[in-house]
Scaffold this motif. Sequence first.
Motif, PDB file in Angstrom:
ATOM      1  N   GLU A 105      -3.481   9.166  -2.937  1.00  0.00           N
ATOM      2  CA  GLU A 105      -3.323   9.985  -1.750  1.00  0.00           C
ATOM      3  C   GLU A 105      -2.247   9.403  -0.839  1.00  0.00           C
ATOM      4  O   GLU A 105      -2.017   8.207  -0.852  1.00  0.00           O
ATOM      5  CB  GLU A 105      -4.657  10.011  -0.988  1.00  0.00           C
ATOM      6  CG  GLU A 105      -4.844  11.276  -0.194  1.00  0.00           C
ATOM      7  CD  GLU A 105      -6.132  11.238   0.628  1.00  0.00           C
ATOM      8  OE1 GLU A 105      -6.470  12.261   1.189  1.00  0.00           O
ATOM      9  OE2 GLU A 105      -6.758  10.176   0.729  1.00  0.00           O
ATOM     10  N   LYS A 162       9.480   6.150  -6.779  1.00  0.00           N
ATOM     11  CA  LYS A 162       9.901   7.192  -5.818  1.00  0.00           C
ATOM     12  C   LYS A 162      11.413   7.364  -5.755  1.00  0.00           C
ATOM     13  O   LYS A 162      11.971   7.673  -4.696  1.00  0.00           O
ATOM     14  CB  LYS A 162       9.340   6.920  -4.410  1.00  0.00           C
ATOM     15  CG  LYS A 162       7.811   6.718  -4.367  1.00  0.00           C
ATOM     16  CD  LYS A 162       7.219   6.945  -3.001  1.00  0.00           C
ATOM     17  CE  LYS A 162       5.746   6.564  -2.973  1.00  0.00           C
ATOM     18  NZ  LYS A 162       5.096   6.780  -1.675  1.00  0.00           N
ATOM     19  N   THR A 170       0.824  -1.199   0.000  1.00  0.00           N
ATOM     20  CA  THR A 170       0.000   0.000   0.000  1.00  0.00           C
ATOM     21  C   THR A 170       0.873   1.271   0.000  1.00  0.00           C
ATOM     22  O   THR A 170       1.971   1.273   0.558  1.00  0.00           O
ATOM     23  CB  THR A 170      -0.981   0.004   1.197  1.00  0.00           C
ATOM     24  OG1 THR A 170      -1.728   1.214   1.167  1.00  0.00           O
ATOM     25  CG2 THR A 170      -0.267  -0.109   2.528  1.00  0.00           C
ATOM     26  N   ASN A 171       0.381   2.297  -0.669  1.00  0.00           N
ATOM     27  CA  ASN A 171       1.024   3.620  -0.684  1.00  0.00           C
ATOM     28  C   ASN A 171       2.342   3.693  -1.458  1.00  0.00           C
ATOM     29  O   ASN A 171       3.155   4.571  -1.209  1.00  0.00           O
ATOM     30  CB  ASN A 171       1.264   4.104   0.764  1.00  0.00           C
ATOM     31  CG  ASN A 171       1.264   5.619   0.866  1.00  0.00           C
ATOM     32  OD1 ASN A 171       0.413   6.289   0.284  1.00  0.00           O
ATOM     33  ND2 ASN A 171       2.220   6.182   1.565  1.00  0.00           N
ATOM     34  N   LYS A 229      -2.092   8.218   1.924  1.00  0.00           N
ATOM     35  CA  LYS A 229      -2.776   7.532   3.010  1.00  0.00           C
ATOM     36  C   LYS A 229      -2.707   6.061   2.651  1.00  0.00           C
ATOM     37  O   LYS A 229      -2.611   5.712   1.481  1.00  0.00           O
ATOM     38  CB  LYS A 229      -4.251   7.956   3.054  1.00  0.00           C
ATOM     39  CG  LYS A 229      -4.441   9.392   3.512  1.00  0.00           C
ATOM     40  CD  LYS A 229      -5.438   9.454   4.661  1.00  0.00           C
ATOM     41  CE  LYS A 229      -5.377  10.762   5.395  1.00  0.00           C
ATOM     42  NZ  LYS A 229      -6.379  11.713   4.959  1.00  0.00           N
ATOM     43  N   LEU A 230      -2.802   5.198   3.670  1.00  0.00           N
ATOM     44  CA  LEU A 230      -2.785   3.781   3.345  1.00  0.00           C
ATOM     45  C   LEU A 230      -4.142   3.369   2.785  1.00  0.00           C
ATOM     46  O   LEU A 230      -5.168   3.880   3.199  1.00  0.00           O
ATOM     47  CB  LEU A 230      -2.453   2.974   4.593  1.00  0.00           C
ATOM     48  CG  LEU A 230      -1.088   3.303   5.189  1.00  0.00           C
ATOM     49  CD1 LEU A 230      -0.807   2.455   6.419  1.00  0.00           C
ATOM     50  CD2 LEU A 230       0.006   3.101   4.173  1.00  0.00           C
ATOM     51  N   PHE A 231      -4.117   2.479   1.843  1.00  0.00           N
ATOM     52  CA  PHE A 231      -5.336   1.962   1.212  1.00  0.00           C
ATOM     53  C   PHE A 231      -6.210   3.041   0.589  1.00  0.00           C
ATOM     54  O   PHE A 231      -7.414   3.085   0.814  1.00  0.00           O
ATOM     55  CB  PHE A 231      -6.160   1.124   2.196  1.00  0.00           C
ATOM     56  CG  PHE A 231      -5.390   0.001   2.765  1.00  0.00           C
ATOM     57  CD1 PHE A 231      -4.911  -0.999   1.932  1.00  0.00           C
ATOM     58  CD2 PHE A 231      -5.099  -0.051   4.104  1.00  0.00           C
ATOM     59  CE1 PHE A 231      -4.168  -2.036   2.445  1.00  0.00           C
ATOM     60  CE2 PHE A 231      -4.360  -1.087   4.630  1.00  0.00           C
ATOM     61  CZ  PHE A 231      -3.888  -2.079   3.801  1.00  0.00           C
ATOM     62  N   ALA A 232      -5.589   3.935  -0.172  1.00  0.00           N
ATOM     63  CA  ALA A 232      -6.369   4.924  -0.904  1.00  0.00           C
ATOM     64  C   ALA A 232      -7.300   4.196  -1.881  1.00  0.00           C
ATOM     65  O   ALA A 232      -8.405   4.623  -2.141  1.00  0.00           O
ATOM     66  CB  ALA A 232      -5.442   5.884  -1.634  1.00  0.00           C
ATOM     67  N   ASN A 290       9.572  10.822   2.988  1.00  0.00           N
ATOM     68  CA  ASN A 290       8.347  10.523   2.300  1.00  0.00           C
ATOM     69  C   ASN A 290       7.093  10.617   3.164  1.00  0.00           C
ATOM     70  O   ASN A 290       6.097   9.969   2.910  1.00  0.00           O
ATOM     71  CB  ASN A 290       8.495   9.064   1.798  1.00  0.00           C
ATOM     72  CG  ASN A 290       7.477   8.724   0.777  1.00  0.00           C
ATOM     73  OD1 ASN A 290       6.988   9.636   0.120  1.00  0.00           O
ATOM     74  ND2 ASN A 290       7.135   7.462   0.660  1.00  0.00           N
ATOM     75  N   GLY A 325       2.517   3.966  -4.849  1.00  0.00           N
ATOM     76  CA  GLY A 325       2.368   4.790  -6.048  1.00  0.00           C
ATOM     77  C   GLY A 325       1.672   4.099  -7.207  1.00  0.00           C
ATOM     78  O   GLY A 325       1.778   4.532  -8.355  1.00  0.00           O
TER      79      GLY A 325
END
Length: 405
Positions: free
Chosen positions: A229, A321, A210-211, A231-234, A334, A213
């Motif tokens: 976003e 990233k 998660t998170n 945030k985790l699990f967008a 990050n 990209g």
Amino acid sequence: MTNTFSTAVKKETAVLVALINQTQPAFKVKEYLDELAFLAETSGALTLKRFTQKLEKPDVAYFVGKGKLEEIRKYVLEHQVDMVIFDDDLTPSQVRNLERELQCKILDRSLLILNIFSIRAQTAQAKAQVELAQYQYLLPRLTKMWSHLSKQKGGIGMRGPGEKELETDRRIVRDKIALFNKKLEKIDKQSATRRKAREKVVRVALVGYTNVGKSTLMQLLSKSDVFAENKLFATVDSTVRKVVIQQIPFLLTDTVGFIRKLPHALIECFKSTLDEIREADILLHVVDVSHPSFEEQINVVNATLADIDSADKPTIMVFNKIDQLMQHNGHTLNGHAHEEEVDYHPPLTLEQLEATYMGNGHHDAVFVSAAKKINMDKLKEALYEKVSDKYFTIYPNYKKTWAYY
Ligand SMILES: Nc1nc2c(ncn2[C@@H]2O[C@H](COP(=O)(O)OP(=O)(O)OP(=O)(O)O)[C@@H](O)[C@H]2O)c(=O)[nH]1
Ligand SMILES: [Mg+2]
């Protein structure tokens, strides 16, 4: 889009608890708690403090020892903490005992993840999948402090009715599980039909922790608006877009991110969403290479892929990233919730990184920054190579014309 949950509800406060032992040494536990704090933040809670204890095995009754429990109890009372979150799953009796001792909400990692999923779920399918998982998680844990999910709206986790309502609650939960199973069976059939209609098309799925990209890459590759976003699990639904590279069309799917200790009930309930991965021809395994535990994250993703029989698909490793590494100066990485600043990475050059990974046998590895649009052409080239291979096996005649012109 903003997360209405965190703005609409007053921030609840939390403290985190984890054990340090041979399987999880102190430096690992720090990373796990960073992640747990990020999960808490994503569901709208503010972490006030972390407690750790050196203990080989969790205490059967209280997870931690008596002394540590007393320390936590004092802190919770003094700071009027709303919830105590444990990094490992608790047994129903541990939850009961801890609730009695600490007089606040007791959550574990699984419940927190379920909570985030329920906030994030958009489609009817995702909502039904999450609710089923919540009820399955809840059933063995129903105690008088736990409750009807209908009372859940008040905040993170659930708190509940008196003892005499308990049996009724259990029956309601069992009925709900049956209902959601039926509902999902119907939706699964529809999804299977939809997916069958795409059989003659090359399918690529973005997978990863998660998170990392995935949705940002999806946006770039398909030039569409997909919710991304920090945030985790967008993303908890899968989104499918048609993409064309050099006249070769394919379908690209953005999928739900994986995480360490993803509740098993969730994997089961997300079967149909995960089928998008299972039925893909090619995987783009996206990695946040700037994250201190990216290698462990790769292992978690590989293990989850193996769980759903998808470990052997042609895969491109996308190390994302890289902008963070290029400019890294030892400060907080990050936006991850580190308590103190630690320099996790020696400042590697991109060439050094590439050499390391190619040397390690990741032949199909691309280093990119989706946010800064670095090296996107390389990713497209790698994609083109894999997609066109598959495309020409589906349409061998087309290859003749293609080669001819
Ligand atoms: N610095 C940097 N940040 C990035 C890059 N790519 C994505 N991000 C950021 O990372 C965060 C997560 O991105 P998403 O695309 O939502 O990640 P995801 O993998 O879809 O996450 P989930 O749906 O939660 O599993 C966002 O804040 C992005 O802006 C990058 O190349 N560099
Ligand atoms: Mg996403």
